[in-house]
Design a protein around this motif. Sequence first.
Motif, PDB file in Angstrom:
ATOM      1  N   MET A   1       0.830  -1.209   0.000  1.00 42.80           N
ATOM      2  CA  MET A   1       0.000   0.000   0.000  1.00 42.80           C
ATOM      3  C   MET A   1       0.864   1.258   0.000  1.00 42.80           C
ATOM      4  O   MET A   1       0.545   2.235  -0.674  1.00 42.80           O
ATOM      5  CB  MET A   1      -0.940   0.002   1.207  1.00 42.80           C
ATOM      6  N   THR A   2       1.956   1.243   0.767  1.00 44.69           N
ATOM      7  CA  THR A   2       2.811   2.428   0.841  1.00 44.69           C
ATOM      8  C   THR A   2       3.633   2.616  -0.429  1.00 44.69           C
ATOM      9  O   THR A   2       4.059   3.729  -0.724  1.00 44.69           O
ATOM     10  CB  THR A   2       3.750   2.378   2.064  1.00 44.69           C
ATOM     11  N   LYS A   3       3.839   1.563  -1.193  1.00 43.95           N
ATOM     12  CA  LYS A   3       4.623   1.657  -2.436  1.00 43.95           C
ATOM     13  C   LYS A   3       3.790   2.063  -3.644  1.00 43.95           C
ATOM     14  O   LYS A   3       4.320   2.574  -4.616  1.00 43.95           O
ATOM     15  CB  LYS A   3       5.291   0.307  -2.731  1.00 43.95           C
ATOM     16  N   ILE A   4       2.492   1.818  -3.596  1.00 47.12           N
ATOM     17  CA  ILE A   4       1.624   2.106  -4.736  1.00 47.12           C
ATOM     18  C   ILE A   4       0.937   3.441  -4.501  1.00 47.12           C
ATOM     19  O   ILE A   4       0.227   3.615  -3.525  1.00 47.12           O
ATOM     20  CB  ILE A   4       0.543   1.014  -4.914  1.00 47.12           C
ATOM     21  N   GLY A   5       1.145   4.359  -5.410  1.00 45.58           N
ATOM     22  CA  GLY A   5       0.436   5.634  -5.345  1.00 45.58           C
ATOM     23  C   GLY A   5      -0.859   5.537  -6.123  1.00 45.58           C
ATOM     24  O   GLY A   5      -1.266   4.454  -6.561  1.00 45.58           O
ATOM     25  N   PRO A   6      -1.519   6.663  -6.303  1.00 45.23           N
ATOM     26  CA  PRO A   6      -2.757   6.668  -7.089  1.00 45.23           C
ATOM     27  C   PRO A   6      -2.518   6.222  -8.525  1.00 45.23           C
ATOM     28  O   PRO A   6      -1.422   6.364  -9.056  1.00 45.23           O
ATOM     29  CB  PRO A   6      -3.181   8.136  -7.041  1.00 45.23           C
ATOM     30  N   ILE A   7      -3.549   5.703  -9.136  1.00 42.90           N
ATOM     31  CA  ILE A   7      -3.494   5.265 -10.531  1.00 42.90           C
ATOM     32  C   ILE A   7      -4.308   6.241 -11.371  1.00 42.90           C
ATOM     33  O   ILE A   7      -5.431   6.591 -11.013  1.00 42.90           O
ATOM     34  CB  ILE A   7      -4.040   3.835 -10.689  1.00 42.90           C
ATOM     35  N   ILE A   8      -3.719   6.664 -12.469  1.00 41.75           N
ATOM     36  CA  ILE A   8      -4.389   7.588 -13.386  1.00 41.75           C
ATOM     37  C   ILE A   8      -5.483   6.840 -14.148  1.00 41.75           C
ATOM     38  O   ILE A   8      -5.261   5.732 -14.639  1.00 41.75           O
ATOM     39  CB  ILE A   8      -3.389   8.171 -14.408  1.00 41.75           C
ATOM     40  N   LYS A   9      -6.644   7.437 -14.246  1.00 43.43           N
ATOM     41  CA  LYS A   9      -7.726   6.879 -15.071  1.00 43.43           C
ATOM     42  C   LYS A   9      -7.304   7.038 -16.528  1.00 43.43           C
ATOM     43  O   LYS A   9      -7.214   8.152 -17.032  1.00 43.43           O
ATOM     44  CB  LYS A   9      -9.037   7.602 -14.790  1.00 43.43           C
ATOM     45  N   ASP A  10      -7.032   5.920 -17.180  1.00 41.07           N
ATOM     46  CA  ASP A  10      -6.455   5.957 -18.519  1.00 41.07           C
ATOM     47  C   ASP A  10      -7.417   5.574 -19.638  1.00 41.07           C
ATOM     48  O   ASP A  10      -7.051   5.606 -20.807  1.00 41.07           O
ATOM     49  CB  ASP A  10      -5.229   5.038 -18.578  1.00 41.07           C
ATOM     50  N   LYS A  11      -8.633   5.228 -19.308  1.00 36.90           N
ATOM     51  CA  LYS A  11      -9.621   4.827 -20.310  1.00 36.90           C
ATOM     52  C   LYS A  11     -10.920   5.605 -20.104  1.00 36.90           C
ATOM     53  O   LYS A  11     -11.203   6.086 -19.012  1.00 36.90           O
ATOM     54  CB  LYS A  11      -9.931   3.327 -20.215  1.00 36.90           C
TER      55      LYS A  11
ATOM     56  N   ILE B   1      -4.448 -14.270   2.995  1.00 36.33           N
ATOM     57  CA  ILE B   1      -5.794 -13.793   3.289  1.00 36.33           C
ATOM     58  C   ILE B   1      -6.646 -14.058   2.058  1.00 36.33           C
ATOM     59  O   ILE B   1      -6.151 -14.029   0.928  1.00 36.33           O
ATOM     60  CB  ILE B   1      -5.859 -12.293   3.669  1.00 36.33           C
ATOM     61  N   ASP B   2      -7.909 -14.349   2.282  1.00 35.96           N
ATOM     62  CA  ASP B   2      -8.861 -14.539   1.199  1.00 35.96           C
ATOM     63  C   ASP B   2      -9.739 -13.308   1.088  1.00 35.96           C
ATOM     64  O   ASP B   2     -10.172 -12.754   2.102  1.00 35.96           O
ATOM     65  CB  ASP B   2      -9.735 -15.769   1.441  1.00 35.96           C
ATOM     66  N   VAL B   3      -9.989 -12.891  -0.147  1.00 30.92           N
ATOM     67  CA  VAL B   3     -10.808 -11.714  -0.413  1.00 30.92           C
ATOM     68  C   VAL B   3     -11.942 -12.124  -1.338  1.00 30.92           C
ATOM     69  O   VAL B   3     -11.705 -12.694  -2.400  1.00 30.92           O
ATOM     70  CB  VAL B   3      -9.952 -10.599  -1.069  1.00 30.92           C
ATOM     71  N   ASN B   4     -13.181 -11.868  -0.912  1.00 28.46           N
ATOM     72  CA  ASN B   4     -14.361 -12.184  -1.716  1.00 28.46           C
ATOM     73  C   ASN B   4     -14.775 -10.914  -2.445  1.00 28.46           C
ATOM     74  O   ASN B   4     -15.093  -9.913  -1.813  1.00 28.46           O
ATOM     75  CB  ASN B   4     -15.483 -12.681  -0.803  1.00 28.46           C
ATOM     76  N   ILE B   5     -14.760 -10.959  -3.771  1.00 28.84           N
ATOM     77  CA  ILE B   5     -15.009  -9.780  -4.596  1.00 28.84           C
ATOM     78  C   ILE B   5     -16.028 -10.107  -5.688  1.00 28.84           C
ATOM     79  O   ILE B   5     -15.899 -11.115  -6.372  1.00 28.84           O
ATOM     80  CB  ILE B   5     -13.699  -9.305  -5.274  1.00 28.84           C
ATOM     81  N   PRO B   6     -17.016  -9.232  -5.887  1.00 31.61           N
ATOM     82  CA  PRO B   6     -17.942  -9.424  -7.004  1.00 31.61           C
ATOM     83  C   PRO B   6     -17.355  -8.855  -8.300  1.00 31.61           C
ATOM     84  O   PRO B   6     -16.458  -8.015  -8.279  1.00 31.61           O
ATOM     85  CB  PRO B   6     -19.170  -8.615  -6.585  1.00 31.61           C
ATOM     86  N   GLY B   7     -17.863  -9.340  -9.402  1.00 29.79           N
ATOM     87  CA  GLY B   7     -17.510  -8.805 -10.711  1.00 29.79           C
ATOM     88  C   GLY B   7     -18.725  -8.871 -11.608  1.00 29.79           C
ATOM     89  O   GLY B   7     -19.564  -9.763 -11.465  1.00 29.79           O
TER      90      GLY B   7
ATOM     91  N   TYR C   1     -10.654  -5.257  -9.003  1.00 29.72           N
ATOM     92  CA  TYR C   1     -11.130  -4.731  -7.732  1.00 29.72           C
ATOM     93  C   TYR C   1     -10.572  -5.499  -6.535  1.00 29.72           C
ATOM     94  O   TYR C   1     -10.439  -4.919  -5.456  1.00 29.72           O
ATOM     95  CB  TYR C   1     -12.649  -4.618  -7.711  1.00 29.72           C
ATOM     96  N   ALA C   2     -10.202  -6.743  -6.705  1.00 28.43           N
ATOM     97  CA  ALA C   2      -9.513  -7.449  -5.623  1.00 28.43           C
ATOM     98  C   ALA C   2      -8.203  -6.738  -5.309  1.00 28.43           C
ATOM     99  O   ALA C   2      -7.858  -6.530  -4.143  1.00 28.43           O
ATOM    100  CB  ALA C   2      -9.252  -8.904  -6.012  1.00 28.43           C
ATOM    101  N   ILE C   3      -7.497  -6.320  -6.347  1.00 30.56           N
ATOM    102  CA  ILE C   3      -6.229  -5.611  -6.154  1.00 30.56           C
ATOM    103  C   ILE C   3      -6.466  -4.212  -5.602  1.00 30.56           C
ATOM    104  O   ILE C   3      -5.852  -3.824  -4.600  1.00 30.56           O
ATOM    105  CB  ILE C   3      -5.437  -5.562  -7.483  1.00 30.56           C
ATOM    106  N   THR C   4      -7.362  -3.448  -6.235  1.00 31.64           N
ATOM    107  CA  THR C   4      -7.546  -2.062  -5.793  1.00 31.64           C
ATOM    108  C   THR C   4      -8.143  -1.979  -4.392  1.00 31.64           C
ATOM    109  O   THR C   4      -7.770  -1.094  -3.612  1.00 31.64           O
ATOM    110  CB  THR C   4      -8.408  -1.247  -6.780  1.00 31.64           C
ATOM    111  N   GLN C   5      -9.027  -2.891  -4.037  1.00 30.83           N
ATOM    112  CA  GLN C   5      -9.630  -2.852  -2.704  1.00 30.83           C
ATOM    113  C   GLN C   5      -8.660  -3.359  -1.637  1.00 30.83           C
ATOM    114  O   GLN C   5      -8.578  -2.779  -0.552  1.00 30.83           O
ATOM    115  CB  GLN C   5     -10.919  -3.680  -2.675  1.00 30.83           C
TER     116      GLN C   5
ATOM    117  N   ILE D   1      -6.047   1.278  -3.415  1.00 28.72           N
ATOM    118  CA  ILE D   1      -5.425   2.090  -4.456  1.00 28.72           C
ATOM    119  C   ILE D   1      -6.448   3.083  -5.000  1.00 28.72           C
ATOM    120  O   ILE D   1      -7.443   2.685  -5.591  1.00 28.72           O
ATOM    121  CB  ILE D   1      -4.912   1.208  -5.620  1.00 28.72           C
ATOM    122  N   PRO D   2      -6.194   4.378  -4.832  1.00 31.84           N
ATOM    123  CA  PRO D   2      -7.107   5.365  -5.399  1.00 31.84           C
ATOM    124  C   PRO D   2      -6.853   5.557  -6.895  1.00 31.84           C
ATOM    125  O   PRO D   2      -5.741   5.336  -7.377  1.00 31.84           O
ATOM    126  CB  PRO D   2      -6.765   6.648  -4.629  1.00 31.84           C
ATOM    127  N   THR D   3      -7.889   5.952  -7.603  1.00 36.89           N
ATOM    128  CA  THR D   3      -7.746   6.316  -9.011  1.00 36.89           C
ATOM    129  C   THR D   3      -8.100   7.781  -9.140  1.00 36.89           C
ATOM    130  O   THR D   3      -9.016   8.270  -8.486  1.00 36.89           O
ATOM    131  CB  THR D   3      -8.657   5.469  -9.925  1.00 36.89           C
TER     132      THR D   3
END
Length: 178
Positions: A10-20, A87-93, A113-117, A121-123
């Motif tokens: 989390m501390t290494k990843i900054g915000p992600i630019i909305k590219d699409k 850890i297990d993460v339950n994510i809808p798609g 969303y599993a990764i961003t949540q 990670i903010p966009t």
Amino acid sequence: MIEQKILNVMTKIGPIIKDKTNQEKGFDYASIAAVIIKAREAMIEEKIIIIPIKVEQVVQKANDIVISMIYRFYDAEPNNKGANEYIDVNIPGEGCDRDGWAVYKALSGAYKYAITQTFAIPTVDDAEKSKLVGDAEESIGAEENISNETLSEENIEKILGAPSIDDFDDIFDLEQSA
């Protein structure tokens, strides 16, 4: 400890630019490629791997597919007892497509969303950068300093500042004061 490694990522990843841009609905979003590229290096450094382990549910309505996935975030380094923590993460798609791609879109959305949540990670896009600067005086000063710069992956931390562990503490303190 997997929790500490997730915090490190989390501390290494900054915000992600909305590219699409979704032309049909008129909104910008961060592509799955942008998310993976941003997270991959930090996950490798921390020796975290993500594996889809189970499809919990699939619901189809016409061309729309809704799934529920469980992703496992593994610490690839064994702990002092020789076990790999996870850890297990339950994510809808959800995916909608008339040409048979709905399942793939749903799986891609769940993975993204599993990764961003998990890593919070903010966009951001150019319209949102002023919201992240702070109060009005800081915002005016920041706008003057960056008025000629376009927000991009290369200059995002320069423009918005790098998040610190205190930023996360402040976010969680807001919940308690509400």
